[in-house]
Motif scaffolding. Structure first.
Motif, PDB file in Angstrom:
ATOM      1  N   ARG A 209       0.812  -1.209   0.000  1.00 44.45           N
ATOM      2  CA  ARG A 209       0.000   0.000   0.000  1.00 44.45           C
ATOM      3  C   ARG A 209       0.848   1.263   0.000  1.00 44.45           C
ATOM      4  O   ARG A 209       0.365   2.347  -0.296  1.00 44.45           O
ATOM      5  N   THR A 210       2.109   1.137   0.388  1.00 47.42           N
ATOM      6  CA  THR A 210       2.991   2.305   0.400  1.00 47.42           C
ATOM      7  C   THR A 210       4.300   1.939  -0.299  1.00 47.42           C
ATOM      8  O   THR A 210       4.630   0.769  -0.437  1.00 47.42           O
ATOM      9  N   PRO A 211       5.057   2.964  -0.729  1.00 48.82           N
ATOM     10  CA  PRO A 211       6.337   2.690  -1.380  1.00 48.82           C
ATOM     11  C   PRO A 211       7.287   1.919  -0.460  1.00 48.82           C
ATOM     12  O   PRO A 211       7.969   0.990  -0.902  1.00 48.82           O
ATOM     13  N   GLU A 212       7.302   2.302   0.813  1.00 44.24           N
ATOM     14  CA  GLU A 212       8.196   1.622   1.767  1.00 44.24           C
ATOM     15  C   GLU A 212       7.789   0.162   1.915  1.00 44.24           C
ATOM     16  O   GLU A 212       8.637  -0.733   1.952  1.00 44.24           O
TER      17      GLU A 212
ATOM     18  N   LEU B  91       3.448   2.070  -8.633  1.00 46.71           N
ATOM     19  CA  LEU B  91       3.875   2.729  -7.388  1.00 46.71           C
ATOM     20  C   LEU B  91       2.704   2.829  -6.418  1.00 46.71           C
ATOM     21  O   LEU B  91       1.803   3.637  -6.607  1.00 46.71           O
ATOM     22  N   PRO B  92       2.690   1.984  -5.380  1.00 50.45           N
ATOM     23  CA  PRO B  92       1.605   2.065  -4.415  1.00 50.45           C
ATOM     24  C   PRO B  92       1.859   3.229  -3.464  1.00 50.45           C
ATOM     25  O   PRO B  92       2.965   3.364  -2.935  1.00 50.45           O
ATOM     26  N   ILE B  93       0.883   4.073  -3.260  1.00 49.90           N
ATOM     27  CA  ILE B  93       1.096   5.179  -2.323  1.00 49.90           C
ATOM     28  C   ILE B  93      -0.245   5.676  -1.808  1.00 49.90           C
ATOM     29  O   ILE B  93      -1.182   5.884  -2.581  1.00 49.90           O
ATOM     30  N   THR B  94      -0.343   5.809  -0.502  1.00 49.31           N
ATOM     31  CA  THR B  94      -1.585   6.318   0.074  1.00 49.31           C
ATOM     32  C   THR B  94      -1.548   7.846   0.050  1.00 49.31           C
ATOM     33  O   THR B  94      -0.492   8.456  -0.105  1.00 49.31           O
TER      34      THR B  94
END
Lengths: 265, 262
Positions: A209-212, B91-94
């Motif tokens: 869900r996040t880049p990290e 690119l997954p990003i909340t």
């Protein structure tokens, strides 16, 4: 001592490469630099030939040529040729020149296959130190510049507005790529380095869900592929580097299916 | 003297002096002087290729001017909303993570910025799952997060329908009222933004003219054509370029800007 076991050394080498490849590979995927990674890796063959001829460290030679290659591509981009054309020319010429250069080294008996596909089972304790040193450098470099890299990956103007120079961030990625190529040669060989960069990161995408989160998942999947791949190579007596990549590819298929199932559900 | 609206130059947030920008052999901006004062909303209009985006990019430092100067007030905080932001699907990003880029920002500030942008409930959503209007408001929230003195908007409502962009610009006006920041925006949708602007700059490689929207919308040719209900949009596009330009202009001065009016 624990490092006396060649399987243990091989596993540790694989884990080191997986750790370096995960955050870098995520950027390679996000920035659509897959072919760029390939080109840099291919150029390393020329570096191997040169370092054998000059009798310097293979790591140093491969890294230097990979860096020159990556910088050349970065500088030449946008000067009349499309990126993929440019990469095609440079990557394959570097590979061809490298193979030709190796053939001149008749005095030295080298196993070309070991550099093309890796020779992870022959990793020495010294190699391990270089691999882990290089991996730590790559992870440190990317971790240090993480926000800047991520911002300029999203949008270069957004980066400028925040006081970040996208060109400098790109240079840092280029440097990290050259280091990774140099340390991964022994493990998976030049032909499969790009696979270790891209496949775990791509496999991590549906889980994140996040880049990290994606970088960490890529590290976990890459490490899993290294461990399982090595066991499988031992059991079935298959070449270790390609077997590791095969396991990573299976992970990719599994997470892609999982991703499409959860999207549908 | 176009562009010199500022009385006390030391007080201006930003001043561009005789700015020129060239890409290779082509000059996209030449001899542009613009000053932005605290708290004012300035709209830049002009046909495609008139250098509007280059102007903003010069202000944020993404292009180096070939001549002239960009002077920022010391410590000036800029919030920038780009024309287009494509986030690669890989690119997954909340939303919350996006707002935290690049600087460390605490959660309360994120939520406050989202509220100020009019989208309070999006923090946990994926950027790729947002609608066009939500996406633009998240970009606005990111621009607001460091409490800027100046917000730069580059056609921030591209891809929104008319009610959507009208609501967006009303939001900008409210933000200006609440925070006192200045706004410099590029827009094609004059009918929507005119009423909110303190000043309009018409750009076509250089500053063709500038003035208050009232001045423009009270022009007789405007009233004859559109009455007084549309906020002065097309009047600006129909004005006469009867003033003399010094310097070498190699572009066509017979433009009537209708392509941009839509």
């Amino acid at each position: 001592m624990i490092l006396d076991d060649f399987m243990m050394r091989a596993t540790l080498a694989g884990l080191g490469v997986a750790c370096a490849a995960a955050p870098l590979g995520s950027f390679v995927v996000w920035r659509r630099m897959a072919y760029f990674g390939d080109a840099t890796a291919h150029a390393a063959v020329l570096g191997v030939a040169l370092s054998l001829a000059l009798q310097i460290s293979v790591f140093a030679g491969a890294m230097a040529v990979a860096l020159v290659m990556a910088l050349a591509v970065t500088l030449l981009t946008g000067r009349g040729y499309a990126m993929d054309t440019l990469l095609g020319v440079l990557a394959h010429s570097a590979l061809a020149f490298g193979l030709v250069a190796v053939s001149f080294l008749s005095g030295i008996r080298i196993d070309l296959m070991a550099y093309l596909f890796g020779d992870i089972l022959a990793v020495s304790t010294g190699d391990l130190a270089v691999i882990w040193g290089g991996a730590a450098l790559v992870v440190g470099l990317i971790g240090w510049r993480w926000s800047g890299l991520l911002t300029s990956t999203l949008n270069e103007d957004l980066a400028h507005a925040s006081g970040i120079d996208p060109k400098r961030e790109k240079l840092i990625l280029t440097l990290a790529l050259a280091i990774t190529v140099a340390v991964a040669i022994k493990v998976v060989g030049v032909l499969l380095i790009a696979a270790m960069l891209i496949i775990p990161a791509a496999a991590a995408r549906p889980l994140s869900r996040t880049p990290e989160g994606m970088a960490f998942a890529a590290a976990a999947l890459g490490a899993g592929a290294a461990v399982i791949g090595l066991r499988a190579a031992y059991m079935f007596d298959t070449p270790a580097g390609p077997t590791i990549v095969c396991v990573a590819a299976l992970f990719f298929v599994a997470t892609s299916l999982l991703g499409s199932v959860s999207r549908a559900g | 003297m176009p562009g010199l609206f500022g009385k006390g130059a030391g007080m201006s947030l930003l001043s561009l002096q005789n700015l020129s920008v060239r890409y290779g052999a082509s000059t996209v901006l030449h001899d542009v002087s613009v000053t932005i004062e605290p708290g004012e909303i300035v709209t830049v209009v002009g046909p495609n290729g008139s250098g509007k985006t280059s102007l903003l990019r010069a202000i944020i430092g993404a292009v180096t001017p070939s001549a002239g100067r960009v002077t920022r007030k010391p410590g000036l905080r800029i919030g920038y909303v780009p024309q287009r932001l494509h986030i690669d699907p890989t690119l997954p990003i909340t939303v919350e993570r996006f707002l935290r880029l690049p600087g460390p920002v605490d959660k309360r500030a994120c939520l406050k910025a989202l509220e100020a942008a009019g989208v309070p409930d999006l923090a946990a959503r994926q950027m790729s799952g947002l609608s066009g209007g939500q996406f633009q408001r998240v970009l606005l929230a990111r621009a607001l997060i460091n409490l800027p003195d100046l917000i730069l908007l580059d056609e921030a409502t591209q891809g929104l329908d008319q009610p959507g962009s009208a609501a967006f610009y009303r939001r900008i006006e409210e933000v200006r009222r609440e925070t006192g920041c200045a706004v410099l925006m590029i827009s094609h949708e004059l009918h929507v933004v005119m009423s909110a602007s303190d000043r309009v700059i018409c750009l076509n490689g250089h500053v063709c003219c500038e003035g208050t929207p009232e001045k423009v919308s009270s022009a007789p040719e405007y009233r004859a054509l559109f009455g007084s209900g549309t906020g002065g949009a097309l009047a600006l596009y129909r004005h006469d370029h009867d003033h003399a330009h010094d310097g070498a202009c190699d572009h066509d001065h017979a433009h009537d800007h209708t392509e941009a009016a839509e």
